[in-house]
Design a protein around this motif. Structure first.
Motif, short mmCIF file in Angstrom:
data_model
loop_
_atom_site.label_atom_id
_atom_site.label_comp_id
_atom_site.label_asym_id
_atom_site.label_seq_id
_atom_site.Cartn_x
_atom_site.Cartn_y
_atom_site.Cartn_z
N LEU A 255 -22.27 22.62 22.91
CA LEU A 255 -21.71 23.88 22.90
C LEU A 255 -21.22 24.75 21.66
N GLU A 256 -21.57 25.89 21.62
CA GLU A 256 -21.33 26.67 20.49
C GLU A 256 -20.08 26.49 19.89
N ASN A 257 -19.70 26.41 18.56
CA ASN A 257 -18.70 26.19 17.91
C ASN A 257 -17.58 25.22 18.19
N SER A 258 -18.40 24.23 18.53
CA SER A 258 -17.73 22.98 19.13
C SER A 258 -17.19 21.87 18.25
N ASP A 259 -17.94 22.05 16.85
CA ASP A 259 -17.54 20.90 15.87
C ASP A 259 -17.96 19.62 16.27
N TRP A 260 -18.89 19.39 16.68
CA TRP A 260 -19.76 18.11 17.43
C TRP A 260 -19.65 17.22 15.86
N GLY A 261 -19.07 16.22 16.00
CA GLY A 261 -18.99 15.20 14.95
C GLY A 261 -17.69 15.17 14.14
N LYS A 262 -16.79 16.19 14.18
CA LYS A 262 -15.53 16.15 13.63
C LYS A 262 -14.52 14.94 14.33
N VAL A 263 -13.88 14.34 13.35
CA VAL A 263 -13.00 13.25 13.81
C VAL A 263 -11.87 13.73 13.22
N ILE A 264 -10.88 13.84 14.47
CA ILE A 264 -9.29 14.31 14.01
C ILE A 264 -8.60 13.36 13.24
N GLY A 265 -8.01 13.88 12.24
CA GLY A 265 -7.19 13.28 11.19
C GLY A 265 -7.96 12.67 9.85
N PHE A 266 -9.19 13.19 9.98
CA PHE A 266 -10.19 12.63 8.62
C PHE A 266 -10.64 14.09 7.88
N GLU A 267 -10.60 14.25 6.77
CA GLU A 267 -11.39 14.95 6.01
C GLU A 267 -12.74 14.69 5.39
N ASN A 268 -13.61 15.47 5.69
CA ASN A 268 -15.09 14.85 4.95
C ASN A 268 -15.11 15.32 3.60
N TYR A 269 -15.78 14.46 3.06
CA TYR A 269 -15.69 14.57 1.51
C TYR A 269 -17.07 14.55 0.87
N GLN A 270 -17.96 14.10 1.80
CA GLN A 270 -19.66 14.17 1.26
C GLN A 270 -20.56 14.16 2.44
N VAL A 271 -21.56 14.74 2.35
CA VAL A 271 -22.83 14.89 3.44
C VAL A 271 -23.80 14.69 2.36
N MET A 272 -24.46 13.60 2.92
CA MET A 272 -25.85 13.28 2.05
C MET A 272 -26.95 13.29 3.04
N HIS A 273 -28.03 13.73 2.67
CA HIS A 273 -29.33 13.98 3.31
C HIS A 273 -29.95 12.71 3.16
N ALA A 274 -30.55 12.28 4.37
CA ALA A 274 -31.42 11.17 4.37
C ALA A 274 -32.99 11.90 4.98
N GLU A 275 -33.69 10.96 4.97
CA GLU A 275 -35.21 11.55 5.55
C GLU A 275 -35.14 11.91 6.90
N ASP A 276 -34.62 11.05 7.62
CA ASP A 276 -34.45 11.04 9.16
C ASP A 276 -33.14 11.67 9.65
N GLY A 277 -32.28 12.13 8.77
CA GLY A 277 -30.81 12.65 9.31
C GLY A 277 -29.90 12.72 8.10
N ILE A 278 -28.69 12.47 8.43
CA ILE A 278 -27.77 12.75 7.42
C ILE A 278 -26.39 11.67 7.51
#
Length: 107
Positions: A35-58
């Protein structure tokens, strides 16, 4: 950032790590399963501090005062998977059940 094979196309936001699109490349209508603008993957109560790229995903790393969370998102052989790993950061004990985990963290 887009990861694909001949059976599935998955798009991730490079900054947040959220999944923004899942498409079947053979779908003549180009239906997006996210769904557009759904923030799929957001976990309430947590702050993202790093996103790392992998060969087949993140890999998305998040934390709160007590817990660390790593989400491995992969696209392989036409299958999209998300693996969640939660690590306790303090001396308190946490117990998760299907009902408490879903109501505590996920939208």
């Amino acid at each position: 950032m887009k990861y694909s094979d001949d059976k599935i196309h998955v798009v991730f936001d490079e900054v947040s790590g959220y999944t923004t699109a899942i498409h079947n490349p053979d779908d003549e209508y180009g239906f997006n399963w996210i769904l557009e603008n759904s923030d799929w993957g957001k976990v309430i109560g947590f702050e993202n501090y790093q996103v790392m790229h992998a060969e087949d995903g993140i890999d998305v790393y998040s934390e709160n005062q007590s817990l660390k969370l790593c989400i491995n998102k992969r696209v392989k052989n036409g299958v999209y998977t998300e693996h969640y790993c939660i690590t306790n950061n303090n001396s308190s004990e946490y117990f998760f059940t299907a009902s408490t985990a879903s109501s505590m963290f996920f939208t």
